[in-house]
Design an enzyme around this catalytic site. Sequence first.
Site, PDB file in Angstrom:
ATOM      1  CB  SER A  54      -7.196   1.252  -4.622  1.00  0.00           C
ATOM      2  OG  SER A  54      -7.544   0.402  -4.199  1.00  0.00           O
ATOM      3  N   GLY A  55      -6.420  -0.922  -7.001  1.00  0.00           N
ATOM      4  CA  GLY A  55      -7.413  -1.677  -8.516  1.00  0.00           C
ATOM      5  C   GLY A  55      -5.979  -1.442  -9.362  1.00  0.00           C
ATOM      6  CB  THR A  98      -3.052  -7.934  -5.373  1.00  0.00           C
ATOM      7  OG1 THR A  98      -3.560  -6.914  -4.190  1.00  0.00           O
ATOM      8  CG2 THR A  98      -3.247  -9.596  -4.596  1.00  0.00           C
ATOM      9  CG  ASN A 144      -9.213  -3.933  -6.763  1.00  0.00           C
ATOM     10  OD1 ASN A 144      -9.961  -4.811  -7.008  1.00  0.00           O
ATOM     11  ND2 ASN A 144      -8.108  -3.848  -6.900  1.00  0.00           N
ATOM     12  CB  SER A 153      -9.720  -3.414  -2.213  1.00  0.00           C
ATOM     13  OG  SER A 153      -8.680  -2.285  -1.797  1.00  0.00           O
ATOM     14  CB  SER A 154      -4.688  -5.735  -0.371  1.00  0.00           C
ATOM     15  OG  SER A 154      -5.106  -6.280  -1.914  1.00  0.00           O
ATOM     16  N   GLY A 166      -2.616   0.526  -1.824  1.00  0.00           N
ATOM     17  CA  GLY A 166      -1.546   1.753  -3.174  1.00  0.00           C
ATOM     18  C   GLY A 166      -1.952   3.074  -3.311  1.00  0.00           C
ATOM     19  CD  GLU A 187      -6.786   3.277  -0.006  1.00  0.00           C
ATOM     20  OE1 GLU A 187      -6.986   3.359   0.495  1.00  0.00           O
ATOM     21  OE2 GLU A 187      -7.487   2.511  -0.132  1.00  0.00           O
TER      22      GLU A 187
HETATM   23  N1  LIG Z   1      -2.618  -8.308 -14.970  1.00  0.00           N
HETATM   24  C1  LIG Z   1      -3.595  -9.127 -15.048  1.00  0.00           C
HETATM   25  N2  LIG Z   1      -4.897  -9.583 -16.207  1.00  0.00           N
HETATM   26  C2  LIG Z   1      -6.317  -9.563 -15.614  1.00  0.00           C
HETATM   27  N3  LIG Z   1      -6.274  -8.588 -14.429  1.00  0.00           N
HETATM   28  C3  LIG Z   1      -6.111  -8.032 -13.436  1.00  0.00           C
HETATM   29  C4  LIG Z   1      -4.576  -7.559 -13.608  1.00  0.00           C
HETATM   30  N4  LIG Z   1      -4.379  -7.046 -12.958  1.00  0.00           N
HETATM   31  C5  LIG Z   1      -5.545  -7.018 -12.000  1.00  0.00           C
HETATM   32  N5  LIG Z   1      -6.386  -7.247 -12.940  1.00  0.00           N
HETATM   33  C6  LIG Z   1      -7.620  -7.213 -12.748  1.00  0.00           C
HETATM   34  O1  LIG Z   1      -8.067  -5.937 -11.601  1.00  0.00           O
HETATM   35  C7  LIG Z   1      -8.195  -6.072 -10.501  1.00  0.00           C
HETATM   36  C8  LIG Z   1      -7.715  -5.776  -9.358  1.00  0.00           C
HETATM   37  O2  LIG Z   1      -5.932  -5.477  -8.808  1.00  0.00           O
HETATM   38  P1  LIG Z   1      -5.349  -5.203  -7.603  1.00  0.00           P
HETATM   39  O3  LIG Z   1      -6.397  -6.478  -7.108  1.00  0.00           O
HETATM   40  O4  LIG Z   1      -4.509  -6.846  -8.204  1.00  0.00           O
HETATM   41  O5  LIG Z   1      -5.475  -4.427  -7.488  1.00  0.00           O
HETATM   42  P2  LIG Z   1      -4.573  -3.759  -6.377  1.00  0.00           P
HETATM   43  O6  LIG Z   1      -3.171  -2.772  -7.024  1.00  0.00           O
HETATM   44  O7  LIG Z   1      -3.845  -4.802  -6.011  1.00  0.00           O
HETATM   45  O8  LIG Z   1      -5.604  -3.003  -5.675  1.00  0.00           O
HETATM   46  P3  LIG Z   1      -5.374  -2.706  -4.230  1.00  0.00           P
HETATM   47  O9  LIG Z   1      -4.269  -1.742  -3.831  1.00  0.00           O
HETATM   48  O10 LIG Z   1      -7.149  -2.120  -4.064  1.00  0.00           O
HETATM   49  O11 LIG Z   1      -4.986  -3.742  -3.357  1.00  0.00           O
HETATM   50  C9  LIG Z   1      -8.184  -7.955 -10.505  1.00  0.00           C
HETATM   51  O12 LIG Z   1      -8.787  -8.341  -9.101  1.00  0.00           O
HETATM   52  C10 LIG Z   1      -7.791  -8.432 -11.726  1.00  0.00           C
HETATM   53  O13 LIG Z   1      -9.177  -8.571 -11.812  1.00  0.00           O
HETATM   54 MG   LIG Z   2      -4.420  -5.628  -4.109  1.00  0.00          MG
END
Ligand SMILES: Nc1ncnc2c1ncn2[C@@H]1O[C@H](COP(=O)(O)OP(=O)(O)OP(=O)(O)O)[C@@H](O)[C@H]1O
Ligand SMILES: [Mg+2]
Length: 1089
Positions: free
Chosen positions: A121-122, A126, A171, A174-175, A401, A403
């Site tokens: 997560s984070g 996404t 996050n 977070s999705s 992801g 957790e």
């Molecule tokens: N390529 C990137 N460039 C800039 N910021 C990013 C990038 N990837 C992620 N982030 C930052 O990290 C944060 C978390 O990313 P994201 O929501 O994609 O995580 P996730 O892997 O989908 O987590 P979860 O499993 O909780 O959904 C985003 O809100 C963004 O602020």
């Molecule tokens: Mg996500």
Amino acid sequence: MKWRILTSEEKMAKMEVKTSLLDNMIGVGDMVLLEPLDEDSFINNLKKRYDHNEVYTYIGSVVISINPYRSLPIYTPEKVEEYRNRNFYELSPHIFALSDEAYRSLRDQDKDQCILITGESGAGKTEASKLVMSYVAAVCGKGAEVNQVKEQLLQSNPVLEAFGNAKTVRNDNSSRFGKYMDIEFDFKGDPLGGVISNYLLEKSRVVKQPRGERNFHIFYQILSGASEDFLCKLKLERDFSRYNYLGLDSAKVNGVDDAANFRTVRNAMQIVGFMDHETQSVFEVVAAVLKLGNIEFKPESRVNGLDESKIKDKNELKEICELTGIDQSVLERAFSFRTVEAKQEKVSTTLNVAQAYYARDALAKNLYSRLFSWLVTRINESIKAQTKVRKKVMGVLDIYGFEIFEDNSFEQFIINYCNEKLQQIFIELTLKEEQEEYIREGIEWTHIEYFNNAIICDLIENNQTGILAMLDEECLRPGTVTDDTFLEKLNQVCATHQHFESRMSKCSRFLNDTSLPHSCFRIQHYAGKVMYQVEGFVDKNNDLLYRDLSQAMWKASHSLIKALFPEGNPTKINLKRPPTAGSQFKASVATLMKNLQTKNPNYIRCIKPNDKKAAHIFNDALVCHQIRYLGLLENVRVRRAGYAFRQAYEPCLERYKMLCKQTWPHWRGPARAGVEVLFNELEIPEEEFSFGRSKIFIRNPRTLFKLEDLRKQRLEDLATLIEKIYRGWKCRTRFLLMKKSQIVIASWYRRYAQQKKYQKIKNSAVIVQSYIRGWKARKLLRELKHQKRCNEAATIIAAYWHGTQVRREYRKFFRANAGRKIYEFTLQRLMQKYFLEMKNKVPSLSPIDKNWPARPYLFLDSTHKELKRIFHLWRCKKYRDQFTDQQKLIYEEKLEASELFKDKKALYPASVGQPFQGAYLEISKNPKYKKLKDAVDEKIIIAEVVNKINRANGKATSRIFLLTKNNVLLADQKSGNIKSEVPLGDVTKVSMSSQNDGFFAVHLKEGSGAAGKGDFLLSSDHLIEMATKLYRTTLSQTKQKLNIEISDEFLVQFRQDKVCVKFIQGSQKNGNIPTCKRKNNRLLEVAVP
Ligand SMILES: Nc1ncnc2c1ncn2[C@@H]1O[C@H](COP(=O)(O)OP(=O)(O)OP(=O)(O)O)[C@@H](O)[C@H]1O
Ligand SMILES: [Mg+2]
């Protein structure tokens, strides 16, 4: 040599600068090339790259992405263009390279693709999925229709994120659901539409959030962003604290503008194709869920002793019912009673307070999760491909992801199970792909040792002994079922499983493990050990919603809510238990896995660099942990098991051809042969490489690096060579240019110089020529003149000669002086002619006429002058002859005056025009002067009044001046008495000034009778006339010329004194009248103005 014109493509190819992943690498861009390969170097390499903003690194075709936690300028449209249609290993690692590779192999090779994005997560899953989608949207076809499809696909994200994402401690966005999206393309690669599948929304969040976390974004977005009007319609208040379901811990998230996001979501819903009434319904459901949380119950005892509950404040219930169109009493009853139907028997029991709260929360969770599923279905309806043609598919999987929380419950168990499955498919597919490539390339396959997590998957999903099966079994079992009985069961069945740990298990290994509480079990996931609290497992798996509630919902007049609870329809009562949450999930995961297996996988493995959501922090331990459980090292090892590096022959030859003379600069044969020649020439040990069908396989990264080093060295040499040749060429070109220029300049200068010289010579020639011509002409002229003179001389001589001859002949006929006669005759004739002409030309008879005709002949000059003089004298005489005697006298006097005074006395010119009248005073006629007339018996020549100057003081007195034949008399003007009488003989001299005044002195003979008082000093207006007449009369009487002295200073005799009369320049103050002043006894001054 044969010359050929290059085609434009060949030219482009030649111009294109070949780049490679290996150029300008920070650390190593592909972990496969890492040397030595161990955990430390792996992490160091990632860290080094991360520190240099290189957040992407490859393991073969897998992309490792480290969350930068800040926006990097690497997703611009220019970057999209850079990566578009480029080879995967051509540029530095990027998610775009993977997207491009996937899209192109989908479009060109007709292979369905899936992009699997994993990580905790984070970690950025996404974001990565959105980047992939936006890249594909940017590079795939264009056109109004295609653009609309793209836009709808992209805009589905904000809608789903608003409803399915929440802030967690890990996050901010977070999705809380798993998402798999199939994007469908036509044969050209233009997008047609898509299908979204969602996996298990974490609905428990609706009613309760862990500390520091928030509910789903949409709740906050509505309350912050909706207009007052809209809120009023939804019967909501803007205040977060009014709602029990909204954890107040972190109602606001830093850097997130809920209100703006609300507008984005509404806009996105509109683009995706939600009707206005649909949007309205969706928000009404959300409002209802929010308000459900505010329904509170209080205990009430019934007579029969059973516990009952009652709604504390019915206002909220009323509003919910108004919002959803449910009969208030129906809903109220559903919160108080529970009807159990068994074998056509209906038993109704009351709900105590705890059960009522459970029912409320279950309703809220169900409403929300069903709404979410409905949203996905609705979006799918909009983005569904409109055609029936065969589609190519690209799937993007963004699933929650792995957790590990402090308290892990059923949701974490399910999520982690999903990740286990994904890991497995990753292992399988990577190995499979590797193996396939070896087979494809005809290279012997060597077995590779790696950790296979199939055993863990089996622990969870095994149909008989798997944890999920156990859970289902417990849920369905009659009798009392609790979470503890479930744990007991697990302890019995799974105790021996090497990845299962529990205090209660028979296996004594963990009996004394105090870190493992009694109500928990622990699973050794591939990603680490996770301890799960069994509490809630059974409930959550059952996901029970009392039938009364679902029926109440079905009765709602709100069409959306009605549609969300189809099982509430009493005509369709299904006594069969609905599938449990666990089994549903297991089934959907299985379908997903099946789906993924049919596609060509592309991996993005996201790594979270720190727990602080902060940029620039790289936590080694955290990353190490993720690398371990993601099995990335294994991944590299698998890739390197046989051969670490492989590359198609063409790019390999292109890259290293400069290392061998035969292949540099051009290799004419097939690429493979070229590479063979190259490798032989470089003496690379045979065990180090192997030739595949289309690729060269290199066993050890060292070999590749050696090649790279050699290439670098060679490139430097080549650069020097090119530079040398270029410099030589440049100098030579410059020299040639200068030479050419010099020749041009020289030729121009020579031309100019020659022109000048020629001009000079020409000018000189012209001058010389002109001189010569002049000289010649003069010579000729001289000759001609000479000739002419000769001719003339000859003529004259001839004439003379002829004359002589004639005279000689005719002499006898002429007298000797004939010539003289002729001469005289001629002269006479001329004279005659002259005089005759003169007769006609004589000027007028006026003596003052100055005209005289011009002289015709020179010899008549003196005659002409003389004639003029005679003529003048004659006409003067003629003129004089006209005068009478009196006139004559007047002119004589005037002439006399002229002789005496012209050019001597300034007064004279004024007198010329005045006639001399003499007797101005008519004495004879004036009776006043009778006595005077009687006293003078002689003829009066002048009678005039004069001023007599007093000798003593210079004052003037009027006197009558009389001149007779013999005397000068002065008489009193009034009385006419004679004052003085002077005989003309006694007048010796008259003096006057040369100036324009009328003063004059009459000097008397010394000793004469009249001279007793001295000389007279007089002044008269007719001085000239008086003086002239006095002179003339004296001359005629005494025959002596009277002396007239004209001088500005003269002496006069006053009695005994000689006084000097001096004329000076006076002022004009008395007009033009001179003033006379006696200065002293010697001087009398007359001031003449
Ligand atoms: N390529 C990137 N460039 C800039 N910021 C990013 C990038 N990837 C992620 N982030 C930052 O990290 C944060 C978390 O990313 P994201 O929501 O994609 O995580 P996730 O892997 O989908 O987590 P979860 O499993 O909780 O959904 C985003 O809100 C963004 O602020
Ligand atoms: Mg996500």
